[in-house]
Design a protein around this motif. Sequence first.
Motif: not given
Length: 241
Positions: A180-195
Amino acid sequence: MAGHSKWAQIKRQKGANDAKRGVLFSKLGKQIAVAARGGTDPAHNAGLAMMIEKAKAANMPMNNIERAIQRAADKNAAQLEEITYEGYGPGGVAVIVECATDNRNRTYPEVRLAFSKNGGNMAEPGSVAFQFSRKGVIRANGSGEDVLLQVLEAGAEDAFEEEGETVVYTAPNQLAKVRDAIKESGIEVVDAEITFVPNNTLEITDKETARKVINLMNALEEVEDVTGTHTNFEVAEGIEV
């Protein structure tokens, strides 16, 4: 590492074909149903919210997503059990297989057959897993020093550039917060997962072994109950896979 292909990269490249065959939607549906056990409202269940985002990014129809969520809420539906299997493949590569199943007596033989038919063998619980760490992994669009600084300021444990993207590592319980913090900085998140992230990688330097390992990993991915596959190999630069 530049010039090297890892299973995570190879798996993403085959994702479009999986979607065409419906394989990806089936796996996503099970992952959504498992995540929804922690609450069917994505506003109060970060894990479910991330799985819904992942499903939407794969163009999974909304009615499929809703059915998967309702499966967790339906007390009469067969409930899914999460199981992790471990094994070794050609060249001694370590493999972890995550499954979601309503019948482990069906799933175990199918996973075992995929290993045995492709030059691998299953291992005792814990004999492979110690070679991996459980991490939150975020892929963000863009690279360069500015992007790296921003994701680190967002709370990332580590980050590196890969094929025009920035790969971010977090503690599992910090994944949603950092995303969420990365998104708020204006950077597009392509994928997020626990792996599962390998502590060290095993480089494959000959084409035949690489082919056998890829065949094994593809066979495991084809098992209906398998929701995730993880391994520690990377293919050396110049080896076509």
